[in-house]
Design a protein around this motif. Sequence first.
Motif, PDB file in Angstrom:
ATOM      1  N   ASP A 253      36.475  19.002  13.905  1.00 55.44           N
ATOM      2  CA  ASP A 253      36.572  17.923  14.880  1.00 55.44           C
ATOM      3  C   ASP A 253      37.987  17.359  14.925  1.00 55.44           C
ATOM      4  OD1 ASP A 253      34.051  17.978  15.886  1.00 55.44           O
ATOM      5  OD2 ASP A 253      33.271  16.307  14.708  1.00 55.44           O
ATOM      6  N   ASP A 254      38.448  17.131  16.149  1.00 53.13           N
ATOM      7  CA  ASP A 254      39.750  16.520  16.385  1.00 53.13           C
ATOM      8  C   ASP A 254      39.541  15.194  17.107  1.00 53.13           C
ATOM      9  OD1 ASP A 254      40.896  19.013  15.507  1.00 53.13           O
ATOM     10  OD2 ASP A 254      40.559  19.784  17.540  1.00 53.13           O
ATOM     11  N   LEU A 255      40.591  14.395  17.120  1.00 55.63           N
ATOM     12  CA  LEU A 255      40.577  13.126  17.840  1.00 55.63           C
ATOM     13  C   LEU A 255      41.385  13.308  19.107  1.00 55.63           C
ATOM     14  CD1 LEU A 255      39.404  10.315  17.194  1.00 55.63           C
ATOM     15  CD2 LEU A 255      41.671   9.680  16.351  1.00 55.63           C
ATOM     16  N   LEU A 256      40.796  12.984  20.267  1.00 53.78           N
ATOM     17  CA  LEU A 256      41.495  13.132  21.541  1.00 53.78           C
ATOM     18  C   LEU A 256      41.709  11.753  22.155  1.00 53.78           C
ATOM     19  CD1 LEU A 256      41.187  15.788  24.223  1.00 53.78           C
ATOM     20  CD2 LEU A 256      40.750  13.422  24.932  1.00 53.78           C
ATOM     21  N   VAL A 257      42.944  11.493  22.596  1.00 57.69           N
ATOM     22  CA  VAL A 257      43.294  10.224  23.220  1.00 57.69           C
ATOM     23  C   VAL A 257      43.690  10.458  24.666  1.00 57.69           C
ATOM     24  CG1 VAL A 257      44.801   8.204  23.175  1.00 57.69           C
ATOM     25  CG2 VAL A 257      44.109   9.285  21.013  1.00 57.69           C
ATOM     26  N   VAL A 258      43.019   9.761  25.576  1.00 58.75           N
ATOM     27  CA  VAL A 258      43.436   9.724  26.973  1.00 58.75           C
ATOM     28  C   VAL A 258      44.213   8.433  27.160  1.00 58.75           C
ATOM     29  CG1 VAL A 258      42.700   9.703  29.383  1.00 58.75           C
ATOM     30  CG2 VAL A 258      41.371  10.992  27.679  1.00 58.75           C
ATOM     31  N   TRP A 259      45.519   8.547  27.441  1.00 56.47           N
ATOM     32  CA  TRP A 259      46.372   7.372  27.581  1.00 56.47           C
ATOM     33  C   TRP A 259      46.275   6.816  29.005  1.00 56.47           C
ATOM     34  CZ3 TRP A 259      48.270   5.819  22.996  1.00 56.47           C
ATOM     35  CH2 TRP A 259      48.379   6.763  21.971  1.00 56.47           C
TER      36      TRP A 259
ATOM     37  N   ILE B  87      47.174  13.216  27.929  1.00 55.88           N
ATOM     38  CA  ILE B  87      46.088  13.458  26.978  1.00 55.88           C
ATOM     39  C   ILE B  87      46.643  14.221  25.788  1.00 55.88           C
ATOM     40  CG2 ILE B  87      43.806  14.462  26.620  1.00 55.88           C
ATOM     41  CD1 ILE B  87      43.318  14.341  29.590  1.00 55.88           C
ATOM     42  N   ASP B  88      46.370  13.705  24.594  1.00 59.00           N
ATOM     43  CA  ASP B  88      46.822  14.338  23.353  1.00 59.00           C
ATOM     44  C   ASP B  88      45.655  14.481  22.392  1.00 59.00           C
ATOM     45  OD1 ASP B  88      49.606  14.444  24.031  1.00 59.00           O
ATOM     46  OD2 ASP B  88      49.729  12.286  23.622  1.00 59.00           O
ATOM     47  N   ALA B  89      45.655  15.579  21.665  1.00 58.97           N
ATOM     48  CA  ALA B  89      44.674  15.790  20.599  1.00 58.97           C
ATOM     49  C   ALA B  89      45.383  15.695  19.261  1.00 58.97           C
ATOM     50  CB  ALA B  89      44.001  17.148  20.747  1.00 58.97           C
ATOM     51  N   TYR B  90      44.695  15.101  18.278  1.00 60.25           N
ATOM     52  CA  TYR B  90      45.230  14.976  16.917  1.00 60.25           C
ATOM     53  C   TYR B  90      44.295  15.755  16.008  1.00 60.25           C
ATOM     54  CZ  TYR B  90      48.098  11.527  19.160  1.00 60.25           C
ATOM     55  OH  TYR B  90      48.989  10.921  20.016  1.00 60.25           O
ATOM     56  N   PRO B  91      44.725  16.946  15.563  1.00 58.99           N
ATOM     57  CA  PRO B  91      43.837  17.860  14.835  1.00 58.99           C
ATOM     58  C   PRO B  91      43.333  17.271  13.524  1.00 58.99           C
ATOM     59  CG  PRO B  91      45.833  18.985  15.578  1.00 58.99           C
ATOM     60  CD  PRO B  91      46.067  17.525  15.766  1.00 58.99           C
ATOM     61  N   GLY B  92      42.020  17.329  13.331  1.00 55.23           N
ATOM     62  CA  GLY B  92      41.440  16.916  12.062  1.00 55.23           C
ATOM     63  C   GLY B  92      41.544  18.033  11.052  1.00 55.23           C
ATOM     64  N   ASP B  93      41.794  17.672   9.778  1.00 53.69           N
ATOM     65  CA  ASP B  93      41.922  18.698   8.737  1.00 53.69           C
ATOM     66  C   ASP B  93      40.648  18.846   7.919  1.00 53.69           C
ATOM     67  OD1 ASP B  93      41.882  16.435   7.159  1.00 53.69           O
ATOM     68  OD2 ASP B  93      43.805  16.805   6.171  1.00 53.69           O
ATOM     69  N   GLY B  94      39.576  18.137   8.293  1.00 52.11           N
ATOM     70  CA  GLY B  94      38.320  18.228   7.557  1.00 52.11           C
ATOM     71  C   GLY B  94      38.288  17.371   6.311  1.00 52.11           C
ATOM     72  N   ARG B  95      39.388  16.652   6.021  1.00 49.64           N
ATOM     73  CA  ARG B  95      39.466  15.790   4.835  1.00 49.64           C
ATOM     74  C   ARG B  95      39.789  14.344   5.222  1.00 49.64           C
ATOM     75  NH1 ARG B  95      42.241  20.407   3.485  1.00 49.64           N
ATOM     76  NH2 ARG B  95      44.265  19.362   3.710  1.00 49.64           N
TER      77      ARG B  95
ATOM     78  N   ARG C 153      41.990  13.364   7.545  1.00 54.37           N
ATOM     79  CA  ARG C 153      43.366  13.132   7.987  1.00 54.37           C
ATOM     80  C   ARG C 153      43.593  13.869   9.308  1.00 54.37           C
ATOM     81  NH1 ARG C 153      44.023  13.972   2.368  1.00 54.37           N
ATOM     82  NH2 ARG C 153      44.487  16.163   2.713  1.00 54.37           N
ATOM     83  N   PHE C 154      44.618  13.422  10.022  1.00 55.53           N
ATOM     84  CA  PHE C 154      44.895  13.976  11.342  1.00 55.53           C
ATOM     85  C   PHE C 154      46.348  14.423  11.426  1.00 55.53           C
ATOM     86  CE2 PHE C 154      41.476  10.917  11.753  1.00 55.53           C
ATOM     87  CZ  PHE C 154      40.516  11.650  12.430  1.00 55.53           C
ATOM     88  N   GLY C 155      46.559  15.574  12.095  1.00 57.19           N
ATOM     89  CA  GLY C 155      47.893  16.146  12.194  1.00 57.19           C
ATOM     90  C   GLY C 155      48.674  15.635  13.391  1.00 57.19           C
ATOM     91  N   ARG C 156      49.828  16.253  13.614  1.00 60.95           N
ATOM     92  CA  ARG C 156      50.692  15.872  14.724  1.00 60.95           C
ATOM     93  C   ARG C 156      50.013  16.183  16.047  1.00 60.95           C
ATOM     94  NH1 ARG C 156      56.044  15.152  13.451  1.00 60.95           N
ATOM     95  NH2 ARG C 156      56.659  15.844  15.531  1.00 60.95           N
ATOM     96  N   GLU C 157      50.404  15.456  17.069  1.00 57.91           N
ATOM     97  CA  GLU C 157      49.742  15.574  18.357  1.00 57.91           C
ATOM     98  C   GLU C 157      49.883  16.960  18.970  1.00 57.91           C
ATOM     99  OE1 GLU C 157      52.997  13.857  21.509  1.00 57.91           O
ATOM    100  OE2 GLU C 157      51.861  12.425  20.305  1.00 57.91           O
ATOM    101  N   VAL C 158      48.813  17.371  19.642  1.00 53.52           N
ATOM    102  CA  VAL C 158      48.796  18.595  20.438  1.00 53.52           C
ATOM    103  C   VAL C 158      48.597  18.164  21.885  1.00 53.52           C
ATOM    104  CG1 VAL C 158      47.562  20.724  20.928  1.00 53.52           C
ATOM    105  CG2 VAL C 158      47.868  19.989  18.552  1.00 53.52           C
ATOM    106  N   ARG C 159      49.559  18.462  22.746  1.00 58.04           N
ATOM    107  CA  ARG C 159      49.509  18.008  24.127  1.00 58.04           C
ATOM    108  C   ARG C 159      48.477  18.819  24.918  1.00 58.04           C
ATOM    109  NH1 ARG C 159      53.564  15.347  26.209  1.00 58.04           N
ATOM    110  NH2 ARG C 159      53.244  14.286  24.218  1.00 58.04           N
ATOM    111  N   ILE C 160      47.516  18.090  25.498  1.00 54.16           N
ATOM    112  CA  ILE C 160      46.543  18.731  26.379  1.00 54.16           C
ATOM    113  C   ILE C 160      47.085  18.744  27.809  1.00 54.16           C
ATOM    114  CG2 ILE C 160      44.182  18.664  27.251  1.00 54.16           C
ATOM    115  CD1 ILE C 160      44.358  19.275  24.268  1.00 54.16           C
ATOM    116  N   ILE C 161      47.556  17.592  28.264  1.00 54.53           N
ATOM    117  CA  ILE C 161      48.141  17.497  29.599  1.00 54.53           C
ATOM    118  C   ILE C 161      49.167  16.365  29.583  1.00 54.53           C
ATOM    119  CG2 ILE C 161      46.315  15.958  30.416  1.00 54.53           C
ATOM    120  CD1 ILE C 161      46.622  17.211  33.181  1.00 54.53           C
TER     121      ILE C 161
END
Length: 630
Positions: free
Chosen positions: A380-386, A391-399, A401-409
């Motif tokens: 599961d990742d966290l997605l933010v619609v600004w 829109i950016d996704a912040y990858p979940g590591d399963g522990r 914590r969340f990684g650097r943003e991944v640009r969706i659009i």
Amino acid sequence: MTSSRRSRTLSIALAMAACGTAVTGVTAVTVTAAAAAPGPSPAGTASSVLAYWTADRMASARPVAPGPAAKPRAGTAQAAPRQGLAAPKGLKQGTLGDGIPVVGTFFRPDPVKGTTYCTGSIVRSKGHNLLLTAAHCAQGLRTAAQYEADKGKPGNTPPSIFVPQYRNGKKAADQPFGAYVVERTFIDQRYRHNSKQADSDLDFAFVRVAPFGGKEAEDRVGGGLRLTDTPRWSTTVTAYGYPGQGLNPARKAVSCTVPTARGPYFRQLKLECGGFYGGVSGGPWIAGYDAKKKTGDVIGNVGGYNGGGEEGADKDTHWRSFSPVYGPEIQSLYADAVADRAPVPGDLQGAVKDGLPFTARQAKDAHHLVTGDFTGDGRDDLLVVWRDGEIDAYPGDGRGRFGREVRIISQGKDNPWGRAEAVTAGDFNGGGTADLAVRWNTGKVSVFSDVRAGSTGRESTLVKANNTWKHATHFAAGPFNSPGKANDLVVRFDDGEVDLYSGTTASRLGAEKRLAAGGKGSPWAGKDAVLGLAAAQVSGKGNADLLVRRGDGGLVAYAGVSRAGLPAAASALQGANPSFRGPVLMTAGDFGGPAGRRDDLVVRWSDGETAYYDRTAANRLGTWTPLVSP
């Protein structure tokens, strides 16, 4: 609070007395081993212990003795401590009053320093006999076992006692809720008295007391506070304590209702309110106190850095208080106290490091917050619609914590996402990956299939633009009626109607089922009646649960929602609170708990503060971890 600055009131009074100035309500008492009043008889009966604690002896008690940093240098006279800087203009001041039954004072004898005291509170426990206070208070408490072991020794003093809702002028045996002899203390052994280091995060303790008149403390007062993890940096609480006699000759309780904030030291909260002088150390910070049931959520206590407050030539002391954050450390200590075993220390959490790469100011611009696998790694990742449509996704590591943003659009002139009014994530096309259901400002409802980095996927229309769906305020997708399939859509309308659309696909809404009727009198009705919805799995039932953030700030869970309807009653995870009101974004997922269970909650508050609650249950929030701090 810090005993060094909290003892100031009495020191001022003593200095005035030494200069021949009359001081009302303060008696200078120094008890030495040779001159100590006789203690209980060798029989050591409860009545003789209580007989020692006369009204005069308790009235003359002073706040806990100064810590090492506050002691005068050898060979120097101890002047009256300065008052420090004036409190900020307009700052709220505490109110003196009778207090509440679940809060009281500890009295502890010392053959050299005389009688001292701190504040404590009754917490719910299996034995109905546990109290909460600061570790720097509990360190000096004298137990009944110590008294028994020292029988016959010079200067042996009786055990410490706890007096709920203390009344000045009454002896221990005549107090309204009795007086309770201290039997055992539970303190994290890593804590050092009035520490200014990271171990000050452990300035809390539990105290077990003996019954009074055949009743445990919790039973006699008719209630106890619920020990609760700190829910966020900003929580409106009512703080209680018993300040020093110099400015409080009647020994009333001080109380103040204000929001907490992030403290300047380590993993601690701060509270700003005037009048919290010496003696309030260990006093509880309570959210949602119910006077009738005599309970509430205790989320902090006066303690922490330097015993709960700053000290120095340029620092004030009575209007700024600190508290350790409540989390795994205090819950572990509580479990030890309930089990009546010696505490086993673990690892300190250390300084707070935010888990998302943006500020609270930026977080205020988040328009929607949703959960799904948007990076294709099965987590599961966290997605933010600004608000600007990015829109950016912040990858979940399963522990957790969340990684650097991944640009969706990216934002742009032709980007329509700033007009999205309700967004949720589910699996509507059956492909096993994250899709988005969106209600636009026109009332149109769309599904975007297989959202991935660089693309919002293929759009299909579920509902054409219309006035009815303009009033759909919240979406939540999950396996409400289809276990294992996140394609059931719960929709809340602003008139209070709540509907479940089971088996929604990328091309059509599912079968409709009315969960709650709208209209006048509906608890779901009104623009601000519901602040947020989320689909979660916190009850352990097969179907998804519906989490609802109410307009009063409370959070409730409807367990196992299905086409059969909403359960008759919801369970409360968090009570109403002024600090929890306002625009809230909320989503749930499997970010760090047991695999396959969406019981981890992420909340973005109105001030931009964002928090993660690991392993949330149907009746309580999970462990709080700050993701974005104010």
